[in-house]
Design a protein around this motif. Structure first.
Motif, PDB file in Angstrom:
ATOM      1  N   ARG A  17       3.998  -3.110  -9.233  1.00 28.32           N
ATOM      2  CA  ARG A  17       4.656  -1.865  -8.817  1.00 28.32           C
ATOM      3  C   ARG A  17       3.667  -0.717  -8.622  1.00 28.32           C
ATOM      4  N   TRP A  18       2.423  -0.910  -9.034  1.00 29.27           N
ATOM      5  CA  TRP A  18       1.457   0.183  -9.038  1.00 29.27           C
ATOM      6  C   TRP A  18       0.594   0.155  -7.783  1.00 29.27           C
ATOM      7  N   ILE A  19       0.350   1.319  -7.213  1.00 35.04           N
ATOM      8  CA  ILE A  19      -0.550   1.490  -6.073  1.00 35.04           C
ATOM      9  C   ILE A  19      -1.729   2.332  -6.549  1.00 35.04           C
ATOM     10  N   ASP A  20      -2.931   1.789  -6.408  1.00 37.70           N
ATOM     11  CA  ASP A  20      -4.132   2.457  -6.915  1.00 37.70           C
ATOM     12  C   ASP A  20      -4.832   3.201  -5.780  1.00 37.70           C
ATOM     13  N   THR A  21      -4.799   4.533  -5.818  1.00 31.33           N
ATOM     14  CA  THR A  21      -5.451   5.318  -4.769  1.00 31.33           C
ATOM     15  C   THR A  21      -6.968   5.213  -4.846  1.00 31.33           C
ATOM     16  N   LEU A  22      -7.514   4.876  -6.017  1.00 37.22           N
ATOM     17  CA  LEU A  22      -8.961   4.667  -6.101  1.00 37.22           C
ATOM     18  C   LEU A  22      -9.360   3.462  -5.252  1.00 37.22           C
ATOM     19  N   GLN A  23      -8.596   2.378  -5.333  1.00 37.22           N
ATOM     20  CA  GLN A  23      -8.883   1.206  -4.516  1.00 37.22           C
ATOM     21  C   GLN A  23      -8.699   1.504  -3.031  1.00 37.22           C
ATOM     22  N   LEU A  24      -7.668   2.284  -2.684  1.00 38.25           N
ATOM     23  CA  LEU A  24      -7.476   2.674  -1.293  1.00 38.25           C
ATOM     24  C   LEU A  24      -8.679   3.469  -0.786  1.00 38.25           C
ATOM     25  N   ALA A  25      -9.153   4.400  -1.625  1.00 40.32           N
ATOM     26  CA  ALA A  25     -10.291   5.238  -1.230  1.00 40.32           C
ATOM     27  C   ALA A  25     -11.573   4.417  -1.117  1.00 40.32           C
ATOM     28  N   GLN A  26     -11.775   3.481  -2.032  1.00 48.12           N
ATOM     29  CA  GLN A  26     -12.976   2.646  -1.981  1.00 48.12           C
ATOM     30  C   GLN A  26     -12.991   1.771  -0.737  1.00 48.12           C
ATOM     31  N   GLY A  27     -11.810   1.344  -0.293  1.00 42.55           N
ATOM     32  CA  GLY A  27     -11.735   0.570   0.933  1.00 42.55           C
ATOM     33  C   GLY A  27     -12.035   1.411   2.162  1.00 42.55           C
ATOM     34  N   ARG A  28     -11.664   2.669   2.112  1.00 41.52           N
ATOM     35  CA  ARG A  28     -11.879   3.555   3.261  1.00 41.52           C
ATOM     36  C   ARG A  28     -13.256   4.208   3.241  1.00 41.52           C
ATOM     37  N   PHE A  29     -13.768   4.507   2.035  1.00 43.20           N
ATOM     38  CA  PHE A  29     -15.068   5.172   1.909  1.00 43.20           C
ATOM     39  C   PHE A  29     -15.979   4.364   0.983  1.00 43.20           C
TER      40      PHE A  29
END
Length: 235
Positions: A115-127
């Motif tokens: 259920r959790w979405i990690d914005t750190l992982q999203l950011a690491q994928g983008r930057f």
């Protein structure tokens, strides 16, 4: 898009398994990536002292939480607010560990990892290879940090909601062409992304200058004129 909850916590330390506890939780409700205005915030009595190192980070002292409810006394309100929505957090494993430890400690069902979405992982994928802390992302996306003198769960949740919007496409979402919203005309799409097209300037060529230019084309270039090829020699 579905309803989502942006969540942040403040704690006495780094690991609930070694005795650290939750002391503040803040949540922002978003719908279609935009805040609805509904929030949840609570201080929590950790039933232990707060270390000085932690106080330097968030400014929450023992006195501030002495009269706050224990987690078991406020978890029902928190769970009602979250309901069945996905939970967004920055470095989600940290917040998930504390929330789930507290839930398990009072006999409640934990919030499953899926259920959790990690914005750190999203950011690491983008930057990749760049600094991707919440502060760094706010600066990268030009999100104001003026109210953030210390870490705070609700303040950080608000900042994270803005960061999440940018990570998911930001203001480019105005070009959503879904049937529910209806298609945008070319003019509307242009205005949404770049603003309305400015009114063109009126021509400043005098009639005499236009005639002289036409005479030049006819005398010097004739059928080699680019304008003549398009039937515009007299324009």
């Amino acid at each position: 898009m579905a309803r989502e909850i942006v969540l942040d916590t403040e704690t006495t330390g780094f690991d609930p398994k070694t005795g650290d506890r939750l002391i503040e939780v803040g949540c922002i409700e978003i719908d279609d990536l935009l805040p609805t205005g509904r929030t949840f915030h609570a201080f929590v009595n950790p039933e232990r002292s707060i270390p000085a190192d932690a106080i330097r980070v968030h400014g929450i002292t023992d006195d501030k939480v002495a009269g706050a409810p224990k987690f078991g006394e406020m978890c029902e309100q928190l769970l009602e607010f979250i309901a069945d929505a996905p939970v967004i957090a920055h470095n989600a494993a940290f917040d998930r560990n504390f929330i789930n430890w507290e839930l398990a400690n009072c006999g409640r069902v934990e919030l499953h990892e899926s259920r959790w979405i990690d914005t750190l992982q999203l950011a690491q994928g983008r930057f990749p290879g760049m600094a991707n802390s919440l502060d760094a992302l706010c600066k990268r996306f030009k999100i104001s940090l003026v109210e953030r003198t210390l870490h705070g769960a609700l303040i950080d949740a608000r900042l994270l909601a803005s960061v999440y919007l940018e990570l998911k496409g930001g203001k480019e979402r105005v070009l959503d062409l879904s049937a529910a919203r209806g298609p945008l005309t070319a003019a509307a799409a242009e205005a949404a992304t770049h603003g309305a097209r400015p009114r063109p300037l009126s021509p400043r060529v005098t009639e005499t200058e236009a005639e002289a230019h036409l005479a030049f084309l006819n005398a010097k270039l004739k059928d080699r004129s680019l304008w003549a090829a398009y039937g515009l020699a007299g324009v």
